[in-house]
Design an enzyme around this catalytic site. Structure first.
Site, PDB file in Angstrom:
ATOM      1  N   HIS A  98     -47.825 -15.146 -67.693  1.00  0.00           N
ATOM      2  CA  HIS A  98     -48.590 -16.355 -67.377  1.00  0.00           C
ATOM      3  C   HIS A  98     -47.856 -17.150 -66.314  1.00  0.00           C
ATOM      4  CE1 HIS A  98     -45.989 -16.953 -70.878  1.00  0.00           C
ATOM      5  NE2 HIS A  98     -45.767 -18.187 -70.435  1.00  0.00           N
ATOM      6  N   HIS A 100     -47.288 -20.857 -64.952  1.00  0.00           N
ATOM      7  CA  HIS A 100     -47.447 -22.289 -65.220  1.00  0.00           C
ATOM      8  C   HIS A 100     -47.760 -22.982 -63.894  1.00  0.00           C
ATOM      9  CE1 HIS A 100     -45.372 -22.519 -69.272  1.00  0.00           C
ATOM     10  NE2 HIS A 100     -44.865 -21.379 -68.845  1.00  0.00           N
TER      11      HIS A 100
END
Ligand code: 5GP
Ligand code: ZN
Length: 112
Positions: A98, A100
Site C-alpha cells: 500500500h 500512503h
C-alpha cells in the site's frame, strides 16, 4: 487469516473509498496521521513493494499515478508525501502493498 486489504478491495469489510477502478482501490486510513491520509492499494494481493515490482511493475506505476490523481483531487497543491513502509523495520503492519498518501499539513523530514 484473510488479508484485510483484500477484503476492503472486495467490499467484504467497509472503508471510506476515494477511488476504485479495475486495478486500484484507495481509501482513507482508519488512523490518519495528516488531514489527508489515503491508502492506495492494488486489487491484486502482493505482500510488499518488491514483490509487486517483480511481478507487475506496470501495476506499481498505476498505484503512483492513482496517488498523484487523488492528491490533485484532494487539492494538495502545496505538496504531499507518498510512503511505502516495507518490512518490520520499515513499519509495515499490513502485508498487502500500500502507498500512503499524506498531505494537508507541513510534513517534517527525516521521519521518525
Ligand atoms: P503500514 O503500517 O502497514 O504501513 O500501514 C497500514 C495502515 O493501514 C495503517 O496506517 C493503519 O492505520 C491502516 N489500517 C489498518 N487496518 C485498516 C482498516 O481496516 N481500514 C483502514 N481504513 N485502514 C486500516
Ligand atoms: Zn491482500
Amino acid at each position: 487469516m484473510e488479508c484485510p486489504f483484500c477484503m476492503i478491495a472486495a467490499g467484504t469489510i467497509p472503508a471510506d473509498l476515494v477511488h476504485a477502478d479495475d486495478r486500484v482501490v484507495a481509501f482513507r486510513d482508519i488512523n490518519p496521521q495528516a488531514p489527508v491520509h489515503v491508502l492506495v492499494i492494488p486489487r491484486e494481493h502482493h505482500g510488499n513493494v518488491g514483490a509487486l515490482a517483480t511481478a507487475n511493475p506496470e501495476l506499481l506505476g498505476d498505484l503512483l499515478a492513482a496517488a498523484a490523481q487523488i492528491a490533485a483531487d484532494e487539492d494538495l497543491d502545496a505538496g504531499y508525501r507518498l510512503v511505502i513502509n516495507t518490512g518490520g523495520d520499515g513499519g509495515q503492519t499490513v502485508d498487502h502493498v500500500h502507498v500512503h498518501l499524506l498531505g494537508g499539513r507541513h510534513l517534517t523530514w527525516p521521519p521518525g
